[in-house]
Design an enzyme around this catalytic site. Structure first.
Site, PDB file in Angstrom:
ATOM      1  N   CYS A   1     -23.992  16.186  12.844  1.00 20.70           N
ATOM      2  CA  CYS A   1     -23.579  17.528  12.422  1.00 20.70           C
ATOM      3  C   CYS A   1     -23.138  17.513  10.959  1.00 20.70           C
ATOM      4  CB  CYS A   1     -22.436  18.026  13.305  1.00 20.70           C
ATOM      5  SG  CYS A   1     -22.836  18.164  15.051  1.00 20.70           S
TER       6      CYS A   1
ATOM      7  N   ASP B   1       0.463  -4.727  -1.738  1.00 17.93           N
ATOM      8  CA  ASP B   1       1.535  -4.269  -2.618  1.00 17.93           C
ATOM      9  C   ASP B   1       2.659  -5.295  -2.552  1.00 17.93           C
ATOM     10  OD1 ASP B   1       3.407  -2.648  -4.045  1.00 17.93           O
ATOM     11  OD2 ASP B   1       4.227  -2.056  -2.107  1.00 17.93           O
TER      12      ASP B   1
ATOM     13  N   ASP C   1       3.404   0.274   0.522  1.00 16.73           N
ATOM     14  CA  ASP C   1       4.484   1.024   1.158  1.00 16.73           C
ATOM     15  C   ASP C   1       5.021   2.144   0.289  1.00 16.73           C
ATOM     16  OD1 ASP C   1       5.875  -0.551  -0.760  1.00 16.73           O
ATOM     17  OD2 ASP C   1       7.712  -0.294   0.413  1.00 16.73           O
TER      18      ASP C   1
ATOM     19  N   ASP D   1       1.345   3.807  -4.215  1.00 17.69           N
ATOM     20  CA  ASP D   1       0.200   3.130  -3.614  1.00 17.69           C
ATOM     21  C   ASP D   1      -0.768   4.106  -2.949  1.00 17.69           C
ATOM     22  OD1 ASP D   1       1.380   0.652  -4.268  1.00 17.69           O
ATOM     23  OD2 ASP D   1       2.578   0.702  -2.433  1.00 17.69           O
TER      24      ASP D   1
END
Length: 766
Positions: free
Chosen positions: A48, A460, A660, A664
């Site tokens: 679709c 990170d 976190d 980021d």
């Protein structure tokens, strides 16, 4: 490969390269003159989305159109001189779908109503199908003792139950099949509609026979085959709706960072205005504890500014006249007079929001194995069924329509796509359920599906590899000084300061438990230098080399130790008492206890490990060395982080980003798989595809391992689902498989697929 992103800057501020990059964040890319975001309704599978995308890209004036199945959205870049918004919407509606301009509140309400509608449809289908399933089970010899109400065996009763399931609850499959066939393709809706219609239609034929031939003993009903199949498919659709990503939350979290009002100096008066009314060139007053309303340059004042929401650095940056500042950052402890230079869409935060939006709405090709197989499978099965019907009617039993019909129906029933339709969702449900028990939350099956291909992990640093807060790591007292007394004086001086470094030192000394707490007689914060206080009649200085130099304190004996501490990635400060060097203290963002072991596990899994950080290279290398990470890219700002992810992808890498912080979010959205540490910010978690609830890097390894196991399980399921057809279709074509046996075989294939998927719930990781 593991990258580490984040970190904190040293006292004294962000380096020039980082300042320049952040100041020019708005130059990350040009925004198209006309870009239209739409909510799309009625999509059921990847075919679709592809059909809508293809149709839109064929329109004159459309530069690019991207349809996101998971988010049920479309982004269309077009020339307003050749095309209008109404033309775009009209084209989508001509293709058989619904379209409306994207409005966040409407989208949330639509998703809520969709989940509620799917729940009701499944519940209704399950209630109506249960008596049919009961009647079917009663035919098995090994369950002959099971009491089956006589009413359940009546053809008219089964017809009354199956008909609403087939045509009211199951109408969506007919609608989807029609759209697919109209465009010359085939999807799972075609298979569901075909298989259920065959079983239902044959059952209706037999029901009519039961009325016209009341004494016939060969009446076989297969209403349960169609009804149960629809019920199971609806269950899968319900779980799919519940697991959809909630990307809009990331944008809302980012928007909440912005200041609501600003104190602007106009015509010599200070006026409070909405932040939207701040213009380029305005002079803005920012008091301690307030957010900056726009990007700008400090014209007057001295303070520290918390830029962690943009840079990920845990330590605030000293700001003075001439320094650049950025909207949504927090002024900590000084009055600033700022000249606004970038407002609205030009600001650094607005650019981060734009990057997240573009990354999340971009095309992410997700391979739907079942849809690909069904596209070839359906015409082959239909062709075989027609051929079988003709062979039986013309050659095997000439003129016997019932025999030919039964053989053809047996082929269609044995080829019913129940197992094929369950192969992927059941494994994904079991795998994601087991992952949740391990503290790994996948936001949808497509993310669980893609994670298995990851060969590069980007981490990170701050709050991910490390604890995310500066902590006291060292206290070295000079010869001739009493350690306990010096600690008391340092605590008295630092506990009065609001600077994060001072707070870390005070907390560390307090946690030691053996340091007396006294109140300073005098205290003065020296922004950019340190603090000065009087305690128990002693004049105490805690701060930088420059502070000691200006106060004439000889610190030559501390130089070597201070350099060693800084080489370890720590922020060191000197202590002087009554003008004499007395001690050196150091703080650092320490790594989590599990980080090194997790990195080793990642390497053993054959993953490339690199560290990407906004911090300086010296600090980055110190942390990377302690965590066992070999490769780093340092001094990278939010926009640069996303660019580094794209560079890896250009090398052919499948990248998982783990972070976190809000800074980021662009990288999390750009990566093939974004993993957010559950202890981080809401924006990071919302932008990611996977949330690690434990805040532990071992969750990264668990996520990848479970994804690989789940995909292996899916391939096994698809193999067995197709094997039943490969073996059963020829048998049915030869007339050796009655339709009821074909239905039983179809059910058995579904059971085997489900049982195989359930093995994932007992998977042991680590």
């Amino acid at each position: 490969m593991i990258y580490t992103l984040g970190g904190y800057s040293e006292v004294g501020g962000m380096d020039a390269e980082k300042q320049l990059a952040l100041e020019n964040a708005s130059a990350a890319g040009a925004i198209p003159s006309e870009s239209l975001d739409l909510d799309i309704g009625g999509m059921t599978c990847a075919a679709c989305a592809a059909r809508i995308e293809k149709g839109l890209n064929r329109l004159p004036g459309v530069a690019n159109a991207t349809v996101n199945l998971a988010l049920e959205t479309a982004k269309v870049v077009y020339s307003p001189g050749e095309l209008s918004e109404a033309d775009v919407v009209r084209k989508i509606e001509q293709l058989g779908y619904k379209a409306a301009r994207k409005i966040e509140q409407d989208q949330q309400e639509r998703h809520r109503l969709e989940r509620r509608g799917r729940t009701f449809a499944f519940a209704a289908s399950a209630i109506l199908s249960l008596p049919l399933l009961w009647a079917m089970v009663g035919h098995f010899a090994f369950l002959s003792g099971l009491p089956v109400p006589e009413l359940f065996m009546k053809p008219w009763f089964q017809f009354a139950l199956a008909t609403p399931v087939q045509f009211l609850i199951g109408w969506r499959f007919y609608e989807g099949a029609y759209k697919a066939l109209r465009s010359g393709s085939a999807n799972m809706d075609v298979l569901v509609a075909l298989g259920t219609s065959a079983a239902y239609g044959y059952s209706v034929y037999q029901t009519i026979r039961s009325w016209t031939e009341p004494h016939a003993h060969d009446i076989e009903l297969y209403y349960e085959t169609s009804a149960v199949l629809i019920t199971l498919i609806l269950l899968g659709k319900l779980f799919e709706a519940m697991a959809k990503g909630r990307s809009s939350e990331a944008i809302r979290s980012l928007m909440k960072l912005q200041a609501k009002t600003a104190l602007v100096v106009r015509d010599g008066e200070e006026l409070v205005v909405p932040v939207e009314d701040v213009a380029k060139g305005d002079l803005v007053v920012v008091k301690p504890g307030e957010k900056l309303p726009a990007d700008g340059v400090v014209e007057e004042g001295l303070s520290t500014v918390d830029e962690s929401m943009l840079t990920g650095e845990s330590l605030p940056v000293e700001k003075k006249a001439g320094d650049a500042v950025f909207g949504a950052t927090l002024n900590r402890n000084g009055r600033l007079l700022v000249r606004a230079t970038k407002v609205g869409k030009e600001s650094a935060l607005a650019q981060i929001i734009r990057i997240v939006e573009e990354a999340q709405s971009s095309k992410a090709p997700i391979q739907r194995v079942a849809d690909v197989i069904s596209g070839v499978f359906v015409p082959i099965v239909v062709g075989i069924a027609v051929l079988v019907f003709l062979v039986w009617l013309l050659a095997v039993r000439p003129g016997e329509w019932s025999a030919a019909l039964e053989a053809a129906i047996a082929v269609l029933v044995i080829a019913c796509p129940c197992a094929l339709g369950l192969a992927t969702p059941t494994s994904i449900m079991a795998g994601s359920g087991r992952a949740a028990e391990l503290g790994v939350l996948f936001k949808g099956g497509e993310h669980l599906e893609r994670t298995q291909a990851v060969d590069t992990v980007v981490l990170d640093k701050t709050g991910t590899v490390t604890n995310g807060l500066p902590m006291l790591t060292d206290l070295h007292v000079a010869d001739g000084w009493d350690r306990q007394e010096v600690a008391v004086w340092i605590l008295a001086a630092e506990k009065a300061s609001e600077h994060p470094l001072a707070e870390a030192i005070a907390q560390g000394l307090t946690d030691a438990g053996d340091v007396r707490r006294i109140e300073p007689e005098t205290f003065a914060a020296l922004p950019g230098y340190g603090v000065e206080a009087t305690a128990e009649g002693r004049r105490v200085l805690v701060g930088t080399r420059l502070l000691m130099s200006e106060r004439g304190v000889d610190v030559a004996g501390a130089t070597a130790r201070m350099e060693r501490l800084e080489a370890e990635g720590k922020t060191a400060m000197l202590v002087a008492v009554d003008g004499t060097y007395a001690a050196i203290v150091a703080v650092a963002d320490t790594i989590k206890p599990t980080s090194r072991a997790a990195v080793e596990r990642l390497k053993k899994e054959g993953l490339r490990v690199v560290m990407l950080t906004g911090d300086n290279e010296r600090t980055a290398r110190a942390v990377a060395s302690e965590a066992g990470i070999d490769e780093i890219v340092a001094q990278v700002l939010p926009e640069g982080k996303a660019e580094q992810i794209r560079k890896l992808q250009a090398e052919g890498r499948k990248v998982a980003m783990v972070g976190d912080g809000i800074n980021d979010a662009p990288a999390l959205a750009t990566a093939d798989i974004g993993m957010a540490v559950g202890t981080g910010t809401d924006a990071a978690i919302a932008a990611a595809d996977v949330t690690l609830m434990r805040g532990d890097l071992n969750g990264v390894v668990d996520a990848i391992s479970l994804s690989r196991r789940t995909m292996r399980n899916i391939r096994q399921n698809l193999f067995w689902a197709l094997a039943y057809n490969v073996i059963g279709i020829p048998i049915a074509a030869c007339g050796l498989l009655a339709p009821w046996l074909a239905g039983a075989a179809m059910a058995l294939s579904s059971v085997s697929v489900v049982l195989n998927a359930l093995r994932l719930q007992r998977a042991k990781i680590g």
